[in-house]
Write an enzyme that holds these catalytic residues in place. Structure first.
Site, PDB file in Angstrom:
ATOM      1  N   SER A  93      -9.559   5.823  -1.092  1.00 23.73           N
ATOM      2  CA  SER A  93     -10.134   5.795  -2.438  1.00 23.73           C
ATOM      3  C   SER A  93     -11.461   6.566  -2.483  1.00 23.73           C
ATOM      4  CB  SER A  93     -10.309   4.334  -2.881  1.00 23.73           C
ATOM      5  OG  SER A  93     -10.541   4.247  -4.262  1.00 23.73           O
ATOM      6  N   ASP A 194      -0.046   3.012  -8.260  1.00 19.66           N
ATOM      7  CA  ASP A 194      -1.453   2.754  -7.968  1.00 19.66           C
ATOM      8  C   ASP A 194      -2.123   2.366  -9.276  1.00 19.66           C
ATOM      9  OD1 ASP A 194      -4.228   2.949  -7.445  1.00 19.66           O
ATOM     10  OD2 ASP A 194      -3.907   4.467  -5.899  1.00 19.66           O
ATOM     11  N   HIS A 224      -2.634   0.400  -4.484  1.00 21.90           N
ATOM     12  CA  HIS A 224      -3.816   1.196  -4.141  1.00 21.90           C
ATOM     13  C   HIS A 224      -4.299   0.990  -2.701  1.00 21.90           C
ATOM     14  CE1 HIS A 224      -7.357   3.573  -4.719  1.00 21.90           C
ATOM     15  NE2 HIS A 224      -8.141   2.556  -4.393  1.00 21.90           N
TER      16      HIS A 224
END
Length: 259
Positions: A93, A194, A224
């Protein structure tokens, strides 16, 4: 404030090939700990730092910004470079964005990049109001634990400090402009579903980097935080194979080549 149990940084002294792992926004090293341990089991030197303001309470994070988070991984990379012959950077991320900036800024000192569901932009109308709203509203709902696997949980804040979110937005715009400076081999893994970072972010990154050795893997079974999800083992093996292809000897009977 004491670090939350399980959110501690991780370090393993292995061979001459090192990997720096960068965790995500409001998260902690816990989300990448199994990945780090897998790489360590195969003889790599691994560094997984705790970013400033993370792993304690959201009030601490509200006092930090992207410069603090990037400075921490930059220091960790320099330490690894002093210790290892070859160093790879990886992240989840926002950690993916941190890894990409390290690659852009450090050039040949970074041998390759692995990113999982990398973030490139703060999405939604609220992103445009952050410069003003952060002065009136302290937090918004958290983004931790987007995991498909039953019982899966991420150690992360249940609130997002808007001052930090505003700094994150600034950081993403900075990194986006630096993506053409990324020339290293790149492995990008993204989840088909996600709920935090859209696939468009990965597409944007792939379209802007200058890397010619690029691989994209779609993770069909995870959300995610894929490093704690159904596809975790695939991430571990794909990244180990990627590193082994570029640093001969990695992953062979738990050892790394020296020299």
């Amino acid at each position: 404030m004491p670090v939350l149990p399980g959110a501690e940084p991780y370090r393993f002294e292995g061979g001459e090939v090192g990997v720096l792992l960068c965790h995500g926004f409001t998260g902690s090293p816990q989300s990448l700990r199994p990945w780090a341990e897998h790489l360590a089991e195969h003889g790599l030197t691994v560094s997984l730092p705790l970013l400033p303001g993370h792993g304690t309470r959201w009030e601490d994070m509200a006092l930090t910004g992207w410069q603090d988070w990037y400075a921490e991984v930059d220091r960790a990379l320099r330490t690894l470079r002093d210790r290892c012959e070859r160093v790879f950077v990886a992240g989840l991320s926002m950690g993916g964005a941190l890894a990409l900036r390290l690659a852009a800024k450090h050039g040949e000192d970074v041998a390759g990049v692995v990113v999982v569901n990398p973030a490139n932009k703060v999405h939604g109308l609220s992103a445009y109001t952050l410069p003003v709203s952060r002065h009136f509203v302290r937090t918004t709902k958290g983004i931790a634990s987007d995991i498909a696997k039953e019982g899966g949980a991420e150690i992360g804040y249940d609130r997002v400090p808007l001052h930090a979110a505003h700094s994150l937005r600034t950081f993403f715009r900075l990194v986006d402009g630096e993506l053409p400076q990324v020339t290293q081999p790149l492995l990008l893994l993204r989840s088909a579903q996600d709920h935090i970072v859209p696939a468009a972010d990965s597409g944007r990154i792939l379209s802007r980097v200058s890397s010619t050795d690029v691989s994209e893997v779609v993770l069909e079974q995870s959300f995610h935080v894929a490093t704690l999800d159904h596809d975790a083992d695939r991430i571990f093996e794909e990244s180990l194979g990627f590193i082994g292809r570029l640093a001969i000897g990695v992953g062979k009977e738990g050892t790394t080549a020296r020299g």
